[in-house]
Design a protein around this motif. Sequence first.
Motif, PDB file in Angstrom:
ATOM      1  N   ASN A 158       0.838  -1.196   0.000  1.00 41.61           N
ATOM      2  CA  ASN A 158       0.000   0.000   0.000  1.00 41.61           C
ATOM      3  C   ASN A 158       0.882   1.259   0.000  1.00 41.61           C
ATOM      4  N   PRO A 159       0.911   1.981  -1.129  1.00 47.21           N
ATOM      5  CA  PRO A 159       1.790   3.162  -1.214  1.00 47.21           C
ATOM      6  C   PRO A 159       1.489   4.210  -0.134  1.00 47.21           C
ATOM      7  N   GLU A 160       0.297   4.191   0.426  1.00 43.75           N
ATOM      8  CA  GLU A 160      -0.089   5.150   1.461  1.00 43.75           C
ATOM      9  C   GLU A 160       0.447   4.744   2.845  1.00 43.75           C
ATOM     10  N   ALA A 161       0.931   3.502   2.953  1.00 41.55           N
ATOM     11  CA  ALA A 161       1.209   2.920   4.275  1.00 41.55           C
ATOM     12  C   ALA A 161       2.619   3.210   4.770  1.00 41.55           C
ATOM     13  N   THR A 162       2.752   3.266   6.093  1.00 39.25           N
ATOM     14  CA  THR A 162       4.078   3.432   6.695  1.00 39.25           C
ATOM     15  C   THR A 162       4.961   2.228   6.374  1.00 39.25           C
ATOM     16  N   ALA A 163       4.342   1.069   6.176  1.00 39.86           N
ATOM     17  CA  ALA A 163       5.122  -0.156   5.918  1.00 39.86           C
ATOM     18  C   ALA A 163       5.301  -0.414   4.420  1.00 39.86           C
ATOM     19  N   TYR A 164       4.984   0.568   3.575  1.00 38.56           N
ATOM     20  CA  TYR A 164       5.073   0.359   2.126  1.00 38.56           C
ATOM     21  C   TYR A 164       6.461  -0.140   1.736  1.00 38.56           C
ATOM     22  N   GLY A 165       6.478  -1.250   1.009  1.00 40.14           N
ATOM     23  CA  GLY A 165       7.745  -1.811   0.558  1.00 40.14           C
ATOM     24  C   GLY A 165       8.500  -2.606   1.612  1.00 40.14           C
ATOM     25  N   LYS A 166       7.895  -2.739   2.811  1.00 38.90           N
ATOM     26  CA  LYS A 166       8.613  -3.423   3.897  1.00 38.90           C
ATOM     27  C   LYS A 166       7.753  -4.536   4.485  1.00 38.90           C
ATOM     28  N   GLU A 167       7.994  -5.755   4.095  1.00 36.56           N
ATOM     29  CA  GLU A 167       7.295  -6.843   4.783  1.00 36.56           C
ATOM     30  C   GLU A 167       7.931  -7.040   6.144  1.00 36.56           C
ATOM     31  N   LEU A 168       7.191  -7.668   7.034  1.00 38.45           N
ATOM     32  CA  LEU A 168       7.684  -7.831   8.401  1.00 38.45           C
ATOM     33  C   LEU A 168       8.877  -8.772   8.427  1.00 38.45           C
ATOM     34  N   ASP A 169       9.952  -8.311   9.038  1.00 38.80           N
ATOM     35  CA  ASP A 169      11.122  -9.158   9.268  1.00 38.80           C
ATOM     36  C   ASP A 169      10.860  -9.933  10.566  1.00 38.80           C
ATOM     37  N   LEU A 170      10.606 -11.243  10.410  1.00 39.32           N
ATOM     38  CA  LEU A 170      10.184 -12.031  11.574  1.00 39.32           C
ATOM     39  C   LEU A 170      11.223 -12.045  12.689  1.00 39.32           C
ATOM     40  N   ALA A 171      12.496 -12.117  12.294  1.00 42.78           N
ATOM     41  CA  ALA A 171      13.543 -12.132  13.319  1.00 42.78           C
ATOM     42  C   ALA A 171      13.526 -10.814  14.089  1.00 42.78           C
ATOM     43  N   GLN A 172      13.307  -9.735  13.342  1.00 51.03           N
ATOM     44  CA  GLN A 172      13.254  -8.411  13.971  1.00 51.03           C
ATOM     45  C   GLN A 172      12.032  -8.303  14.892  1.00 51.03           C
ATOM     46  N   PHE A 173      10.908  -8.835  14.418  1.00 46.17           N
ATOM     47  CA  PHE A 173       9.668  -8.816  15.216  1.00 46.17           C
ATOM     48  C   PHE A 173       9.885  -9.527  16.545  1.00 46.17           C
ATOM     49  N   ARG A 174      10.540 -10.700  16.457  1.00 51.43           N
ATOM     50  CA  ARG A 174      10.661 -11.550  17.648  1.00 51.43           C
ATOM     51  C   ARG A 174      11.698 -11.037  18.643  1.00 51.43           C
ATOM     52  N   THR A 175      12.602 -10.180  18.187  1.00 47.22           N
ATOM     53  CA  THR A 175      13.661  -9.721  19.092  1.00 47.22           C
ATOM     54  C   THR A 175      13.604  -8.212  19.332  1.00 47.22           C
ATOM     55  N   ALA A 176      12.599  -7.557  18.776  1.00 49.79           N
ATOM     56  CA  ALA A 176      12.477  -6.109  18.977  1.00 49.79           C
ATOM     57  C   ALA A 176      12.387  -5.804  20.468  1.00 49.79           C
ATOM     58  N   ARG A 177      12.690  -4.574  20.818  1.00 53.41           N
ATOM     59  CA  ARG A 177      12.715  -4.234  22.244  1.00 53.41           C
ATOM     60  C   ARG A 177      11.333  -4.393  22.870  1.00 53.41           C
ATOM     61  N   TRP A 178      11.336  -4.788  24.148  1.00 51.27           N
ATOM     62  CA  TRP A 178      10.093  -4.879  24.896  1.00 51.27           C
ATOM     63  C   TRP A 178       9.532  -3.478  25.140  1.00 51.27           C
ATOM     64  N   ILE A 179       8.224  -3.360  25.082  1.00 52.11           N
ATOM     65  CA  ILE A 179       7.549  -2.144  25.543  1.00 52.11           C
ATOM     66  C   ILE A 179       6.962  -2.436  26.919  1.00 52.11           C
ATOM     67  N   ALA A 180       5.972  -3.290  26.958  1.00 55.83           N
ATOM     68  CA  ALA A 180       5.428  -3.812  28.213  1.00 55.83           C
ATOM     69  C   ALA A 180       5.045  -5.250  27.905  1.00 55.83           C
ATOM     70  N   GLU A 181       5.625  -6.192  28.617  1.00 51.65           N
ATOM     71  CA  GLU A 181       5.385  -7.609  28.305  1.00 51.65           C
ATOM     72  C   GLU A 181       3.892  -7.914  28.416  1.00 51.65           C
ATOM     73  N   PRO A 182       3.334  -8.651  27.450  1.00 51.51           N
ATOM     74  CA  PRO A 182       3.971  -9.428  26.384  1.00 51.51           C
ATOM     75  C   PRO A 182       4.209  -8.663  25.067  1.00 51.51           C
ATOM     76  N   PHE A 183       4.140  -7.336  25.076  1.00 47.60           N
ATOM     77  CA  PHE A 183       4.270  -6.585  23.826  1.00 47.60           C
ATOM     78  C   PHE A 183       5.706  -6.145  23.563  1.00 47.60           C
ATOM     79  N   ARG A 184       6.184  -6.485  22.360  1.00 50.78           N
ATOM     80  CA  ARG A 184       7.395  -5.869  21.849  1.00 50.78           C
ATOM     81  C   ARG A 184       6.977  -4.743  20.908  1.00 50.78           C
ATOM     82  N   LEU A 185       7.966  -4.046  20.375  1.00 48.74           N
ATOM     83  CA  LEU A 185       7.692  -2.837  19.591  1.00 48.74           C
ATOM     84  C   LEU A 185       6.647  -3.044  18.487  1.00 48.74           C
ATOM     85  N   PHE A 186       6.784  -4.137  17.720  1.00 55.47           N
ATOM     86  CA  PHE A 186       5.911  -4.291  16.551  1.00 55.47           C
ATOM     87  C   PHE A 186       4.529  -4.843  16.890  1.00 55.47           C
TER      88      PHE A 186
END
Lengths: 387, 135
Positions: free
Chosen positions: A179-207
């Motif tokens: 979606n050209p309008e989207a913040t994630a345009y051209g960027k599919e989710l990097d699963l490794a990044q999703f799983r290791t992103a910094r914690w915000i408040a458990e169980p939530f990480r950044l993504f």
Amino acid sequence: MTMNLSGKTAVAGVGYRQFKRGTAPWPERGVLVRAIVDACDDAGFDPADIDGFVSYAGDHNEPVRLMPDLGTKELNWSAQVWGGGGGGIAGTFGLAASAILTGQAKAVIIYRALAEGNSGRLAAAVMAHHLNDHMVGVGMVAPAQACAMRAERLLDYHGVPRSVCEELVRASYFHGSRNPEATAYGKELDLAQFRTARWIAEPFRLFDCSRENDGAGALLMVSSEAARDLRKPPVKLLSVAQGTQKGWGDLLENDNIELFATGGFRGITDKLYKMAGLTPADIDVVQLYENFSAQGIASLIDHGFCTYENVAEVVRYENLIAPSGRLPVNTSGGNLAHGFVHGIGTAVEAIRCLRRESVNPVPGARTCLLAGGPGAPTVSSAIFGVD
Amino acid sequence: MARMVTGQLGAEGPYWDGLAKGRLVLPRCNGCGKWHWPAVWRCGDCGSWDHEWVEQPLAGTIFAWTRTHHRFAGTEGLALPYVTALVLLDAVPIRLNGLIEGSEEHLGIGAPVTGRTTFTQFGKDEIPSIRWMLA
Ligand SMILES: [Zn+2]
């Protein structure tokens, strides 16, 4: 006398402008005026003929201040749904329909605008609405934390697999990346990044968390009859429900034990489906307000698309993506990957997907459920349809 | 001395007064016996306006929890990460939030805890609050 409003009003135009947080080129009202005029252009409707306005979540832009830019001839009706979060988003359509069907207004703009420079951080504004000494005394100052606590119970106590949150986020990014309008345009989710992103408040990480954008969305609603004469095919409001039930609300975390880990929709979904004469199996596509990944899952469960027991069978990446999934969710990328202007983008996408204007089309889709903000003390949802 | 951010919002004044003096008191309806939290002026179940505030022990089990890692504005007085636990009291069917202090080894839903009262620094304010300790 009761009147079923199903099918009697329609959205005739949509406008949406989105910017990176803190970068809107105009003050909030300037962005909003443009989104409203976009919605009117979309419908082929003169902005001066808008005579009603409704928003939610304490939007700061009082309709009367929009009149000089829009050339408004008569302001006949304006309202706002109570609540500080996104719980009221779908309820705006019910209010607008009520105003139109009772003759109080003919053309109503449903809107939400947000620019950090004017309204500050959304999370802070939402929390200011709810903040009290019970919360700040225990370090709970953000929606992420309040939702995290409920998510932990959903995942741990009710046994919803943590993997389903990942499936939902992946599907959102699949759609957003296209979606050209989207913040994630051209960027599919990097699963490794999703799983290791910094914690915000458990169980939530950044993504797992929606991140705010500047922007504004506007939807023009008129009677279904009036919509037939406008430029685009009408998308009818088939049903809407707003409110809550005893045992859910602003209860200092003392919600009913069985409701605590839900999105709060169980008190309204029966009314929602009954008004439309539909069941969850009749819904072709879902625009899901996901402030946080687990709350999106709770909302899907509340709306009857799955249960605690079978959630992992239903909430699978392949099943959630257009065009091939059986339950496409957030075809623009949703709050997580399209962008977050307090959820108004999900309402705009509900209309676009039924008009075949989505960048991720769902072939043959005739019904779309808009699930409002989960976890809010009062919630709302709506179902839209095309003939 | 407590310095509050929002202060009393509903009928829970005696709760704050009690907590500031080191006691947990909670309201029971004198009409129907129901324990109300949040506190109410009028019992929505039986219509009574008469409530008795009863001291309760600070003991219960964890109902839900989160560990905060992000520095949210206003929480500068708390060392990161910190755990907030929602605890279902043993004695009455009421849940109360508190920060966890001490070992987090047995942290989890259903874990037994005991508590104490203290004050939490929030900006310039000192909020009466509960600390829970895992057994
Ligand atoms: Zn009573």
